[in-house]
Design an enzyme around this catalytic site. Structure first.
Site, PDB file in Angstrom:
ATOM      1  N   GLU A   1      -2.953  -2.887  -2.620  1.00 32.26           N
ATOM      2  CA  GLU A   1      -4.115  -2.297  -1.930  1.00 32.26           C
ATOM      3  C   GLU A   1      -4.430  -0.903  -2.467  1.00 32.26           C
ATOM      4  OE1 GLU A   1      -3.448  -1.844   2.281  1.00 32.26           O
ATOM      5  OE2 GLU A   1      -5.470  -1.056   2.663  1.00 32.26           O
TER       6      GLU A   1
ATOM      7  N   ASP B   1      -9.648  -2.873   1.037  1.00 35.86           N
ATOM      8  CA  ASP B   1      -9.786  -2.370   2.407  1.00 35.86           C
ATOM      9  C   ASP B   1     -11.169  -1.748   2.513  1.00 35.86           C
ATOM     10  OD1 ASP B   1      -9.785  -0.349   4.555  1.00 35.86           O
ATOM     11  OD2 ASP B   1      -7.653  -0.780   4.769  1.00 35.86           O
TER      12      ASP B   1
ATOM     13  N   LYS C   1      -6.918   2.698  -2.851  1.00 33.55           N
ATOM     14  CA  LYS C   1      -7.549   3.655  -1.941  1.00 33.55           C
ATOM     15  C   LYS C   1      -8.224   4.754  -2.740  1.00 33.55           C
ATOM     16  CE  LYS C   1      -6.498   6.003   2.377  1.00 33.55           C
ATOM     17  NZ  LYS C   1      -5.654   5.995   3.541  1.00 33.55           N
TER      18      LYS C   1
ATOM     19  N   ASP D   1     -11.844   7.310   6.174  1.00 33.03           N
ATOM     20  CA  ASP D   1     -11.070   6.081   6.410  1.00 33.03           C
ATOM     21  C   ASP D   1     -10.470   6.128   7.812  1.00 33.03           C
ATOM     22  OD1 ASP D   1      -9.587   3.719   5.822  1.00 33.03           O
ATOM     23  OD2 ASP D   1      -7.858   4.921   5.221  1.00 33.03           O
TER      24      ASP D   1
ATOM     25  N   ASP E   1     -10.467   4.022  10.351  1.00 32.11           N
ATOM     26  CA  ASP E   1      -9.911   2.821  10.960  1.00 32.11           C
ATOM     27  C   ASP E   1     -10.373   2.584  12.391  1.00 32.11           C
ATOM     28  OD1 ASP E   1      -8.048   1.592   8.886  1.00 32.11           O
ATOM     29  OD2 ASP E   1      -7.363   3.661   8.855  1.00 32.11           O
TER      30      ASP E   1
ATOM     31  N   HIS F   1      -8.751  -6.105   3.888  1.00 30.25           N
ATOM     32  CA  HIS F   1      -8.438  -5.417   5.135  1.00 30.25           C
ATOM     33  C   HIS F   1      -9.790  -5.032   5.701  1.00 30.25           C
ATOM     34  CE1 HIS F   1      -4.039  -3.802   4.959  1.00 30.25           C
ATOM     35  NE2 HIS F   1      -4.105  -5.105   5.124  1.00 30.25           N
TER      36      HIS F   1
ATOM     37  N   ASP G   1      -7.607  -4.308   9.731  1.00 30.64           N
ATOM     38  CA  ASP G   1      -6.851  -3.053   9.667  1.00 30.64           C
ATOM     39  C   ASP G   1      -7.625  -1.951  10.379  1.00 30.64           C
ATOM     40  OD1 ASP G   1      -5.083  -1.060   9.075  1.00 30.64           O
ATOM     41  OD2 ASP G   1      -5.517  -0.971   6.927  1.00 30.64           O
TER      42      ASP G   1
ATOM     43  N   HIS H   1     -11.719   2.012   2.150  1.00 32.23           N
ATOM     44  CA  HIS H   1     -11.072   2.713   1.038  1.00 32.23           C
ATOM     45  C   HIS H   1     -11.961   2.994  -0.155  1.00 32.23           C
ATOM     46  CE1 HIS H   1      -6.663   1.765   2.324  1.00 32.23           C
ATOM     47  NE2 HIS H   1      -7.380   2.313   3.277  1.00 32.23           N
TER      48      HIS H   1
ATOM     49  N   TRP I   1       0.865  -1.183   0.000  1.00 30.75           N
ATOM     50  CA  TRP I   1       0.000   0.000   0.000  1.00 30.75           C
ATOM     51  C   TRP I   1       0.900   1.230   0.000  1.00 30.75           C
ATOM     52  CZ3 TRP I   1      -0.337   4.043   3.609  1.00 30.75           C
ATOM     53  CH2 TRP I   1      -1.232   5.044   3.216  1.00 30.75           C
TER      54      TRP I   1
HETATM   55  C1  RNT Z   1      -3.888   2.822   4.684  1.00 30.00           C
HETATM   56  C2  RNT Z   1      -4.018   1.370   4.415  1.00 30.00           C
HETATM   57  C3  RNT Z   1      -2.930   0.508   4.943  1.00 30.00           C
HETATM   58  C4  RNT Z   1      -2.518   0.864   6.355  1.00 30.00           C
HETATM   59  C5  RNT Z   1      -1.557  -0.114   6.996  1.00 30.00           C
HETATM   60  C6  RNT Z   1      -0.937   0.432   8.224  1.00 30.00           C
HETATM   61  O1  RNT Z   1      -4.985   3.538   4.341  1.00 30.00           O
HETATM   62  O2  RNT Z   1      -5.250   0.912   4.860  1.00 30.00           O
HETATM   63  O3  RNT Z   1      -3.292  -0.821   4.851  1.00 30.00           O
HETATM   64  O4  RNT Z   1      -3.617   1.013   7.191  1.00 30.00           O
HETATM   65  O5  RNT Z   1      -0.637  -0.514   6.059  1.00 30.00           O
HETATM   66 ZN    ZN Z   2      -5.568  -1.202   4.762  1.00 28.19          ZN
END
Ligand code: RNT
Ligand code: ZN
Length: 419
Positions: A225, A258, A227, A293, A295, A285, A325, A261, A184
């Site tokens: 990955e 993810d 985004k 985003d 998390d 993720h 994640d 994302h 990523w």
């Molecule tokens: C960032 C991505 C990525 C990170 C990690 C820490 O937006 O989601 O995966 O969260 O690599």
């Molecule tokens: Zn991620």
């Protein structure tokens, strides 16, 4: 009534629909969740020259007791693992290397810098996954890495990614289970680009160079990955979904989706079946975006349940690598891991207990009344009693009793740290 008695009553409800709860348990036991180490220390890592977290991701909160050494992080992970049913994997980032107080830049990282992690994983029967870290570094300060206009910077990050794939293969070899190494990058622009194509061309070329280095796929699998936006890359992200989907399909790599994302109304659960028609492997993720985003720790919400349902009813459990994640520093971090991972497993169990063939049949027949009625009724079936018994069988605390253990650990261990 005991947990077992409750279970026996609850089980009958599901069996009425031809669902075997024992089979569900057998299947569930075999599903590894890749637990991200970075919830334990707010994505800090152990580099000798610590950098501020960058790349447009952010951790908020300052709950006391965060791990600041590999030993502390592993000890916290062990605590969380003891509260989570099943045998799982740990997902590492390059910044978690152990270099014995020597400064080792990211392009110089070697498998040996992860030997303690491997020894620990062996001891606890865990698989390991990996991620190169293309943020929190002076060479990523302007938010560009593999798509950077400066070749030197690109080359640095290309080397870092190649080293990372070697580290992944080392994990695979040592642990007898292939590592998933996921790339990523934060690359993008805050404001409207005058050229969207050139950075994407450069990213494509950089990836080609990274994957040109041959690594045995039975030891290491590669994922990319995408985004939609990040802080500081609101207007444009080089590695968008279409970019990586195209790249992964054409080059036989895994697409990693993810759940934070995408556009807020765009659901990853709805993508899995489509992606799997064109690719036999996929990675996730699982995260929880709150307005962005962000998390947050995953909760057992509709989308998490829907992801579990899609994986189960499409027979996709062998094809999809489930990784987590999220990173919340405003609550006890061991609890964050425990809550999130238990929720992921709950969503899979919930899905394993539904009569999918019957529900699919109803849809085929156009019987949407029964489809909706049953799907809604199953939501209040005694799922909790089945989950409790699963936890008991797997030798982990049932219901909220795990929280007492986290509090005890906080009192005895976390509160004594000066972080
Ligand atoms: C960032 C991505 C990525 C990170 C990690 C820490 O937006 O989601 O995966 O969260 O690599
Ligand atoms: Zn991620």
């Amino acid at each position: 009534m005991s947990i077992k008695e409750n279970y026996q009553v609850a089980k009958k409800q599901f069996e009425k629909w031809g669902v075997s709860v024992e089979d569900a348990f057998q299947q569930l036991k075999k599903i590894p969740i890749s637990i991200h180490c970075w919830q334990g220390d707010d994505v800090s890592g152990f580099e000798v020259e610590q950098q501020e977290l960058s790349g447009g991701i952010d951790v908020t909160g300052n709950y006391p007791g965060k791990a600041t050494t590999p030993e502390e992080l592993r000890s916290d992970l062990e605590k969380a693992l003891s509260l989570i049913p099943g045998t799982h994997r740990i997902n590492l980032h390059a910044i978690y290397a152990e270099t014995d107080r020597k400064v080792v830049d990211r392009d110089q990282l070697e498998p040996e810098h992860f030997k303690n992690w491997v020894e620990w994983a062996k001891k606890h029967h865990l698989g390991l996954d990996f991620n190169p870290t293309l943020f929190s570094h002076p060479k990523a300060d302007d938010g560009l890495t593999l798509a950077h206009p400066d070749k030197e910077i690109r080359d640095f990050w290309i080397d870092h990614c190649i080293q990372s794939r070697k580290i992944g293969a080392y994990f695979g070899k040592e642990l007898g289970t292939p590592a998933l190494t996921n790339i990523w990058i934060p690359d993008g622009y805050k404001d409207i680009p005058s050229d969207r194509l050139t950075p994407r061309e450069r990213l494509k070329e950089s990836l080609d160079q990274i994957f040109d280095y041959e690594i045995d796929e039975s030891l290491n699998m590669d994922a990319v990955e995408s985004k939609l936006f990040g802080i500081g890359s609101e207007a444009y992200v080089v590695g968008s979904h279409e970019f990586y989907m195209g790249y992964a399909l054409k080059n036989n790599k895994l697409c990693l989706l993810d759940t934070g994302h995408y556009h807020p109304t765009e659901m990853v659960s709805n993508k899995i079946s489509a992606m799997l028609l064109y690719s036999d492997q996929l990675a996730l993720h699982v995260s929880r975006p709150v307005r962005w985003d962000s998390d947050h720790v995953i909760v057992l919400d509709d989308e998490l349940k829907e992801i579990g349902l899609e994986l189960v009813r499409n027979n996709a459990l062998d094809k999809v690598s489930i990784g987590l994640d999220f990173f919340d520093a405003s609550i006890n971090r061991v609890a964050a891991w425990t809550i999130g991972t238990r929720n992921m497993i709950k969503s899979l169990l919930y899905a394993l207990l539904l009569p999918h063939n019957h529900l699919k049949q109803l849809q085929e027949e156009g019987n949407f009344t029964d489809r909706l009625a049953l799907m809604e009724e199953f939501k209040t079936y005694p799922f909790g009693a089945i989950w409790d018994y699963y936890c008991e069988q797997m030798g982990v605390p049932t219901q909220e009793s795990w929280l007492e253990e986290v509090k005890q650990y906080e009192k005895e261990v976390l509160s004594k740290r000066n972080s």
